[in-house]
Design a protein around this motif. Structure first.
Motif, PDB file in Angstrom:
ATOM      1  N   SER A 332      -2.783 -23.225  18.305  1.00  0.00           N
ATOM      2  CA  SER A 332      -2.584 -22.173  17.187  1.00  0.00           C
ATOM      3  C   SER A 332      -3.780 -21.992  16.587  1.00  0.00           C
ATOM      4  N   ILE A 333      -3.983 -20.651  15.905  1.00  0.00           N
ATOM      5  CA  ILE A 333      -5.035 -20.368  15.327  1.00  0.00           C
ATOM      6  C   ILE A 333      -4.858 -19.662  14.021  1.00  0.00           C
ATOM      7  N   PRO A 334      -5.934 -19.650  13.253  1.00  0.00           N
ATOM      8  CA  PRO A 334      -5.714 -19.171  11.600  1.00  0.00           C
ATOM      9  C   PRO A 334      -5.891 -17.580  11.618  1.00  0.00           C
ATOM     10  N   LEU A 335      -5.220 -17.027  10.839  1.00  0.00           N
ATOM     11  CA  LEU A 335      -5.344 -15.472  10.459  1.00  0.00           C
ATOM     12  C   LEU A 335      -6.209 -15.484   9.236  1.00  0.00           C
ATOM     13  N   ILE A 336      -7.021 -14.669   9.058  1.00  0.00           N
ATOM     14  CA  ILE A 336      -7.716 -14.248   7.644  1.00  0.00           C
ATOM     15  C   ILE A 336      -7.753 -12.625   7.570  1.00  0.00           C
ATOM     16  N   ASP A 337      -7.707 -12.290   6.330  1.00  0.00           N
ATOM     17  CA  ASP A 337      -8.029 -11.110   5.940  1.00  0.00           C
ATOM     18  C   ASP A 337      -9.561 -10.667   6.104  1.00  0.00           C
ATOM     19  N   PRO A 338      -9.908  -9.510   6.074  1.00  0.00           N
ATOM     20  CA  PRO A 338     -11.365  -9.035   6.176  1.00  0.00           C
ATOM     21  C   PRO A 338     -11.922  -9.497   4.828  1.00  0.00           C
ATOM     22  N   PRO A 339     -12.793 -10.373   5.077  1.00  0.00           N
ATOM     23  CA  PRO A 339     -13.815 -10.922   3.759  1.00  0.00           C
ATOM     24  C   PRO A 339     -14.977  -9.779   3.283  1.00  0.00           C
ATOM     25  N   ARG A 340     -15.449 -10.201   2.136  1.00  0.00           N
ATOM     26  CA  ARG A 340     -16.491  -9.022   1.686  1.00  0.00           C
ATOM     27  C   ARG A 340     -17.801  -9.011   2.487  1.00  0.00           C
ATOM     28  N   ASP A 341     -18.237 -10.256   3.020  1.00  0.00           N
ATOM     29  CA  ASP A 341     -19.294 -10.321   3.754  1.00  0.00           C
ATOM     30  C   ASP A 341     -19.397 -11.472   4.487  1.00  0.00           C
ATOM     31  N   THR A 342     -20.441 -11.855   5.487  1.00  0.00           N
ATOM     32  CA  THR A 342     -20.475 -12.968   6.345  1.00  0.00           C
ATOM     33  C   THR A 342     -20.535 -14.432   5.737  1.00  0.00           C
ATOM     34  N   GLU A 343     -21.059 -14.467   4.549  1.00  0.00           N
ATOM     35  CA  GLU A 343     -21.195 -15.916   3.646  1.00  0.00           C
ATOM     36  C   GLU A 343     -19.441 -16.027   3.279  1.00  0.00           C
ATOM     37  N   ALA A 344     -18.832 -15.170   2.650  1.00  0.00           N
ATOM     38  CA  ALA A 344     -17.562 -15.360   2.199  1.00  0.00           C
ATOM     39  C   ALA A 344     -16.564 -15.608   3.476  1.00  0.00           C
ATOM     40  N   ALA A 345     -16.959 -14.994   4.472  1.00  0.00           N
ATOM     41  CA  ALA A 345     -16.084 -15.285   5.975  1.00  0.00           C
ATOM     42  C   ALA A 345     -15.843 -16.852   6.135  1.00  0.00           C
ATOM     43  N   LYS A 346     -16.899 -17.578   5.661  1.00  0.00           N
ATOM     44  CA  LYS A 346     -17.010 -18.801   6.214  1.00  0.00           C
ATOM     45  C   LYS A 346     -16.087 -19.832   5.433  1.00  0.00           C
ATOM     46  N   THR A 347     -15.605 -19.329   4.493  1.00  0.00           N
ATOM     47  CA  THR A 347     -14.396 -19.975   3.425  1.00  0.00           C
ATOM     48  C   THR A 347     -13.369 -19.135   3.185  1.00  0.00           C
ATOM     49  N   ALA A 348     -13.297 -17.989   4.040  1.00  0.00           N
ATOM     50  CA  ALA A 348     -11.995 -17.339   3.824  1.00  0.00           C
ATOM     51  C   ALA A 348     -10.798 -18.052   3.670  1.00  0.00           C
ATOM     52  N   LYS A 349      -9.885 -17.568   2.747  1.00  0.00           N
ATOM     53  CA  LYS A 349      -8.538 -18.239   2.835  1.00  0.00           C
ATOM     54  C   LYS A 349      -7.720 -17.747   3.989  1.00  0.00           C
ATOM     55  N   VAL A 350      -6.876 -18.679   4.534  1.00  0.00           N
ATOM     56  CA  VAL A 350      -6.054 -18.586   5.754  1.00  0.00           C
ATOM     57  C   VAL A 350      -4.860 -17.688   5.302  1.00  0.00           C
TER      58      VAL A 350
END
Length: 525
Positions: A332-350
């Protein structure tokens, strides 16, 4: 050892005082200077070689006063910071008496043919190595200035709706994809014939849609072609690789036996798909780029195909020579929406979790990882695999692709996020492969191809070409066949260029990234 350093300092001083500065400068620039600084700091009579602009003649040659030819401290900080800049002192003309009298002088070496030949060989090899390393070193080429004139003629022949890629059939006719969906059959002269029937539905939004078209290495026997596109789904879209038989005769050109060979799952939101395919020299496999879909962090997740270059068989299966062939990934793998930047991507909502119906073959499919928007992929005439991609705000990259390597995105970049949030530099994390060339500011690459042949533009044989979007440019790159590259010319062609391809007759064809976008024929003036 110190006496040998002294002798070599003097040799450089005497031998190269008549040498063009353009040839000498690369010898002591870049990363190699630390290795040769001892030869610049030592001298037979407490003499430290020094050189600056007052020791050049009008033609840029070292004049007779420049017996110490090391550049100024500004040019060579490692070599010259131990002592202030001083006018050079007169050095002996022929030989230097060594501190250790048991060693032969340079004069004795000159009288001994065997030693003279050995020294000549060593010096030649050393200088050749230095020049080669300096010329082909990694560098930022973003400030390259376009040439004043174009050495070719550009003729607009047809227009298309957001055209993306060109592929040439053996008879010179073309297939041209439009991002909005159609694939056109086009004459060798660039005139529209008809759109192909039987093409798939596409998820056309932003950077998504119909992407590439590629002629199979088995086309002569089965008339098969490959397509890459973004397949629509319930939530966004996912990249797909498909194969079909081209029927190009008669009044109704079409695709038959259409088959999807590979799918990116789960489907989701985001652009930067990639979708470039290169067939391997073995004729049995292909490489395909899969962009990060603007989600960033999955490019470093070995369980997800986004941000990877895959190597597959012609049937879309994992290639047996892949670095992790036979391995499977997480179920199983998570899907995230495009975050605003590389730092926000680290804690992006699944957004959701996708469970594979069978084994997750991503690790077995992966050839290399850590890519952002890999729009260009091509094999050089010497068999090297090269990739070009968009960086974020700055940091477009030209990469030599090697088996199993990680190219760092989004952990490192020479660019920064669009909101100015910094990204660690490639220099800060040596575990990631660095680009051979990078652009700050960007070149905004559309594609990469290699020119082959001497019939139409013989001066370009073996050169690479990168199309430029934001820079409205065509860029020629020279490759050394040993993993090195350097820029040659940049031409401002006045249009956003999505694709550049070579026709069988040696001329070039360009696609303008616009709606309508021009199909442009490039021929010699």
């Amino acid at each position: 050892m110190r006496d040998m350093q002294s002798r070599y300092s003097h040799y450089l001083n005497v031998k190269y005082r008549e040498t063009p500065w353009a040839l000498i400068a690369p010898l002591f620039s870049g990363k190699n200077i630390a290795d040769f600084a001892p030869y610049l700091r030592t001298g037979p009579v407490n003499w430290t070689p020094r050189f600056d602009a007052r020791h050049l003649d009008a033609q840029g040659f070292l004049n007779s006063s420049a017996r110490g030819f090391a550049p100024t401290p500004a040019l060579l900080p490692l070599a010259t910071t131990q002592a202030p800049l001083t006018p050079p002192r007169q050095a002996p003309k022929y030989s230097v008496r060594p501190r250790n009298r048991s060693l032969d002088t340079l004069e004795t070496y000159a009288k001994n043919p065997a030693r003279r030949m050995l020294m000549k060989f060593v010096r030649t090899a050393l200088l050749f190595t230095l020049v080669s390393t300096a010329v082909w070193a990694q560098m930022n080429v973003g400030s390259q200035v376009p040439e004043a004139t174009l050495p070719f003629k550009m003729t607009t022949v047809s227009t298309f709706g957001l055209p993306w890629r060109i592929a040439f059939l053996p008879d010179g006719r073309m297939l041209i994809t439009e991002k909005i969906g159609p694939v056109w059959l086009v004459s060798a002269q660039g005139e529209k014939i008809a759109p192909l029937a039987g093409t798939p539905a596409v998820y056309w939004q932003g950077q998504n849609g119909m992407l590439g078209v590629f002629i199979s290495p088995r086309y002569a026997t089965d008339q098969s072609i490959y397509l890459t596109y973004i397949e629509p789904g319930d939530y966004g879209g996912g990249q797909a690789l498909a194969r079909a038989k081209l029927i190009s005769t008669g009044n109704r050109p079409r695709l038959e036996n259409f088959e999807v060979l590979w799918r990116q799952l789960p489907r989701g939101k985001g652009g930067q798909a990639g979708g470039q395919v290169v067939f391997a020299p073995d004729g049995q496999s292909l490489y395909m780029t899969v962009g990060d879909r603007q989600r960033m962090t999955p490019a470093q997740d070995p369980n997800q195909p986004v941000g990877k270059i895959l190597r597959l068989t012609l049937d879309g299966k994992p290639f047996p020579g892949n670095p992790n062939f036979g391995k499977t990934g997480a179920s199983s793998i998570p899907l995230i929406d495009p975050p605003r930047d590389t730092e926000a991507a680290k804690t992006a909502k699944v957004v959701s979790t996708y469970t594979f119906p069978g084994p997750n073959l991503t690790p077995s499919e992966t050839w290399a990882s850590g890519f952002r928007a890999p729009y260009g992929l091509a094999l050089s005439p010497t068999g090297e695999l090269w990739e070009v991609e968009h960086g974020p705000a700055g940091g477009d990259e030209l990469n030599l692709i090697e088996k199993g390597k990680n190219y760092g995105w989004p952990a490192v970049s020479f660019g920064k996020n669009y909101d100015d949030v910094p990204i660690p530099s490639h220099d800060s994390k040596p575990e990631y492969a660095k680009p051979v060339l990078y652009w700050v500011p960007v070149v905004a690459p559309g594609n990469l191809m290699f020119y082959r042949g001497k019939s139409t533009f013989p001066q370009w044989d073996g050169s690479g070409f990168i199309s430029g979007l934001a820079t409205t440019s065509l860029n020629r790159i020279i490759f050394d066949g040993k993993g090195g590259a350097k820029v040659a010319e940049r031409w401002n062609v006045g249009k956003r260029i999505r694709d550049v391809e070579q026709a069988p007759d040696g001329s070039l064809w360009l696609l303008e990234d616009a709606n309508p976008g021009a199909l442009i024929h490039v021929t010699p003036k």
